[in-house]
Design a protein around this motif. Structure first.
Motif, PDB file in Angstrom:
ATOM      1  N   ILE A  12       1.363  -1.457  -0.095  1.00 57.75           N
ATOM      2  CA  ILE A  12       0.342   0.095  -0.274  1.00 57.75           C
ATOM      3  C   ILE A  12       1.222   1.967   0.080  1.00 57.75           C
ATOM      4  CG2 ILE A  12      -0.165   0.459   2.273  1.00 57.75           C
ATOM      5  CD1 ILE A  12      -3.454   0.741  -0.188  1.00 57.75           C
ATOM      6  N   ALA A  13       2.057   1.206   0.671  1.00 62.89           N
ATOM      7  CA  ALA A  13       2.536   2.925   0.361  1.00 62.89           C
ATOM      8  C   ALA A  13       3.318   2.616  -0.840  1.00 62.89           C
ATOM      9  CB  ALA A  13       4.543   2.105   1.693  1.00 62.89           C
ATOM     10  N   CYS A  14       3.367   1.467  -1.528  1.00 62.93           N
ATOM     11  CA  CYS A  14       4.229   1.158  -2.337  1.00 62.93           C
ATOM     12  C   CYS A  14       3.058   2.331  -4.013  1.00 62.93           C
ATOM     13  CB  CYS A  14       4.743  -0.020  -3.267  1.00 62.93           C
ATOM     14  SG  CYS A  14       6.147  -0.499  -2.408  1.00 62.93           S
ATOM     15  N   TYR A  15       1.796   1.546  -3.752  1.00 62.93           N
ATOM     16  CA  TYR A  15       0.673   2.256  -3.942  1.00 62.93           C
ATOM     17  C   TYR A  15       0.948   3.988  -3.956  1.00 62.93           C
ATOM     18  CZ  TYR A  15      -3.542   3.519  -5.820  1.00 62.93           C
ATOM     19  OH  TYR A  15      -5.449   4.194  -6.302  1.00 62.93           O
ATOM     20  N   LEU A  16       0.854   4.461  -2.966  1.00 59.53           N
ATOM     21  CA  LEU A  16       0.574   5.821  -2.600  1.00 59.53           C
ATOM     22  C   LEU A  16       1.970   6.458  -3.508  1.00 59.53           C
ATOM     23  CD1 LEU A  16      -0.783   5.326   1.298  1.00 59.53           C
ATOM     24  CD2 LEU A  16      -2.227   5.859  -0.913  1.00 59.53           C
ATOM     25  N   ARG A  17       2.864   5.524  -3.595  1.00 56.51           N
ATOM     26  CA  ARG A  17       4.349   6.545  -4.595  1.00 56.51           C
ATOM     27  C   ARG A  17       3.983   6.399  -5.701  1.00 56.51           C
ATOM     28  NH1 ARG A  17       6.662   3.709   0.025  1.00 56.51           N
ATOM     29  NH2 ARG A  17       7.849   2.545  -1.291  1.00 56.51           N
ATOM     30  N   GLY A  18       3.109   6.272  -6.467  1.00 51.65           N
ATOM     31  CA  GLY A  18       2.343   5.858  -7.429  1.00 51.65           C
ATOM     32  C   GLY A  18       2.777   4.218  -8.319  1.00 51.65           C
ATOM     33  N   LYS A  64      -9.513   5.860  -0.718  1.00 48.40           N
ATOM     34  CA  LYS A  64      -9.170   5.801   1.017  1.00 48.40           C
ATOM     35  C   LYS A  64      -7.385   5.758   1.605  1.00 48.40           C
ATOM     36  CE  LYS A  64     -13.442   6.056   1.700  1.00 48.40           C
ATOM     37  NZ  LYS A  64     -14.585   5.664   3.032  1.00 48.40           N
ATOM     38  N   ALA A  65      -7.124   4.534  -0.237  1.00 48.84           N
ATOM     39  CA  ALA A  65      -5.117   4.896   0.452  1.00 48.84           C
ATOM     40  C   ALA A  65      -4.443   5.522   1.521  1.00 48.84           C
ATOM     41  CB  ALA A  65      -5.513   4.337  -0.811  1.00 48.84           C
ATOM     42  N   ALA A  66      -4.863   6.673   1.174  1.00 51.09           N
ATOM     43  CA  ALA A  66      -3.394   7.201   1.897  1.00 51.09           C
ATOM     44  C   ALA A  66      -4.467   7.436   3.654  1.00 51.09           C
ATOM     45  CB  ALA A  66      -3.948   9.023   1.480  1.00 51.09           C
ATOM     46  N   SER A  67      -5.302   6.995   3.511  1.00 47.57           N
ATOM     47  CA  SER A  67      -5.831   7.302   5.182  1.00 47.57           C
ATOM     48  C   SER A  67      -5.296   5.821   5.830  1.00 47.57           C
ATOM     49  CB  SER A  67      -7.704   7.356   5.123  1.00 47.57           C
ATOM     50  OG  SER A  67      -8.021   5.962   5.036  1.00 47.57           O
ATOM     51  N   ALA A  73      -3.493  -0.065  12.788  1.00 47.38           N
ATOM     52  CA  ALA A  73      -4.100  -1.442  12.007  1.00 47.38           C
ATOM     53  C   ALA A  73      -3.585  -2.055  11.063  1.00 47.38           C
ATOM     54  CB  ALA A  73      -5.663  -1.570  12.047  1.00 47.38           C
ATOM     55  N   LYS A  74      -3.508  -3.430  11.409  1.00 45.35           N
ATOM     56  CA  LYS A  74      -3.407  -4.539  10.192  1.00 45.35           C
ATOM     57  C   LYS A  74      -3.519  -3.656   8.339  1.00 45.35           C
ATOM     58  CE  LYS A  74      -2.380  -8.459  10.797  1.00 45.35           C
ATOM     59  NZ  LYS A  74      -2.645 -10.247  10.636  1.00 45.35           N
ATOM     60  N   PHE A  75      -2.689  -3.897   7.891  1.00 42.82           N
ATOM     61  CA  PHE A  75      -4.154  -3.605   6.540  1.00 42.82           C
ATOM     62  C   PHE A  75      -5.442  -4.574   5.702  1.00 42.82           C
ATOM     63  CE2 PHE A  75      -4.684  -4.470   1.942  1.00 42.82           C
ATOM     64  CZ  PHE A  75      -5.301  -3.465   1.001  1.00 42.82           C
ATOM     65  N   SER A  76      -5.002  -5.373   6.811  1.00 38.88           N
ATOM     66  CA  SER A  76      -6.090  -6.561   6.495  1.00 38.88           C
ATOM     67  C   SER A  76      -6.957  -6.227   7.268  1.00 38.88           C
ATOM     68  CB  SER A  76      -5.895  -7.735   7.006  1.00 38.88           C
ATOM     69  OG  SER A  76      -5.815  -8.327   8.119  1.00 38.88           O
ATOM     70  N   VAL A  82     -13.431  -1.454   5.666  1.00 43.79           N
ATOM     71  CA  VAL A  82     -13.812  -0.257   3.979  1.00 43.79           C
ATOM     72  C   VAL A  82     -14.696  -0.957   3.368  1.00 43.79           C
ATOM     73  CG1 VAL A  82     -13.314   0.808   2.062  1.00 43.79           C
ATOM     74  CG2 VAL A  82     -11.550   1.275   3.717  1.00 43.79           C
ATOM     75  N   LEU A  83     -14.659  -2.094   3.597  1.00 47.07           N
ATOM     76  CA  LEU A  83     -15.696  -3.095   2.759  1.00 47.07           C
ATOM     77  C   LEU A  83     -16.750  -3.641   3.982  1.00 47.07           C
ATOM     78  CD1 LEU A  83     -13.181  -5.929   1.023  1.00 47.07           C
ATOM     79  CD2 LEU A  83     -14.191  -4.366  -0.283  1.00 47.07           C
ATOM     80  N   ARG A  84     -16.238  -3.273   4.901  1.00 43.69           N
ATOM     81  CA  ARG A  84     -17.519  -3.566   5.445  1.00 43.69           C
ATOM     82  C   ARG A  84     -18.422  -2.729   5.785  1.00 43.69           C
ATOM     83  NH1 ARG A  84     -18.676  -1.575  11.294  1.00 43.69           N
ATOM     84  NH2 ARG A  84     -20.528  -3.085  11.989  1.00 43.69           N
ATOM     85  N   ASN A  85     -18.013  -1.366   5.613  1.00 44.48           N
ATOM     86  CA  ASN A  85     -18.861   0.092   5.682  1.00 44.48           C
ATOM     87  C   ASN A  85     -19.923   0.103   4.306  1.00 44.48           C
ATOM     88  OD1 ASN A  85     -18.294   0.885   8.162  1.00 44.48           O
ATOM     89  ND2 ASN A  85     -15.900   1.649   7.451  1.00 44.48           N
ATOM     90  N   ARG A  86     -19.365  -0.040   3.669  1.00 44.73           N
ATOM     91  CA  ARG A  86     -19.772   0.072   1.915  1.00 44.73           C
ATOM     92  C   ARG A  86     -21.249  -1.716   2.323  1.00 44.73           C
ATOM     93  NH1 ARG A  86     -19.271   3.850  -1.311  1.00 44.73           N
ATOM     94  NH2 ARG A  86     -17.132   4.810  -1.773  1.00 44.73           N
TER      95      ARG A  86
END
Length: 187
Positions: A12-18, A64-67, A73-76, A82-86
């Protein structure tokens, strides 16, 4: 996960860097379990609705990845929150649909004989019917713990409930399913 595979938090950190490939890896790593979670939480509903909501959930994860805060918390845990809220938003917006009839054809093995297929279909219907009769809170605790394989502490985090409440929901869900499926046990 092999030792050479980066942790979810690193991806997720790599994704946030593009690095869009990092998000693809996260998606592939969690796709089956997140789909199963959404499907069972929404059951009974059509597959298209499940697929749409599953994809909307992953789009929300991307946006919402930046949040995501790895120190909290762990990523999972964050992912299933996020999925539960949807899913809960969807459940609140629409009354329950259908009659609880499952489509077990997708889950039954095609290598079994006709009698075994019928028994497997009926068992799937019984399990899905039992899950459907649970409260939303019990169903999500059961699915997050048993299907997604989160720890009880992670289930509590995802559901925003105290640990003891998560334990109680899981216990009641197991007891209810055990009771409803007692006819299927080989004693």
């Amino acid at each position: 996960m092999p030792a050479s595979e980066p942790a979810d938090e690193d991806l997720i950190a790599c994704y946030l860097r593009g690095d869009r490939g990092a998000f693809d890896r996260l998606y592939r790593r969690h796709d089956r379990k997140t789909f199963a979670f959404v499907r069972q939480m929404l059951h009974p509903t059509d597959r298209a609705t499940v697929e749409d909501l599953h994809q909307e959930g992953w789009l929300a994860v991307a946006s919402k990845a930046a949040s995501f805060a790895p120190d909290k918390a762990k990523f999972s845990t964050w992912l299933y929150t996020v999925l539960r809220n949807r899913v809960l938003d969807h459940l609140r917006a629409r009354p329950p649909a259908g009659d609880g009839a499952a489509d077990p054809d997708e889950l039954a093995s095609t290598e079994a004989g006709p009698e075994q297929l019928l028994v497997a279909k009926r068992l799937v219907q019984a399990v899905e019917g039992g899950l459907l009769r649970l409260s939303v809170e019990q169903r999500e605790a059961f699915l997050l713990f048993s299907v997604v394989e989160l720890s009880l502490a992670e289930v509590a985090d995802v559901t925003q409930a105290p640990l003891e409440t998560a334990k109680t929901r899981l216990r009641y869900a197991r007891e209810a399913l055990r009771h409803r499926l007692s006819g299927w046990r080989d004693d």
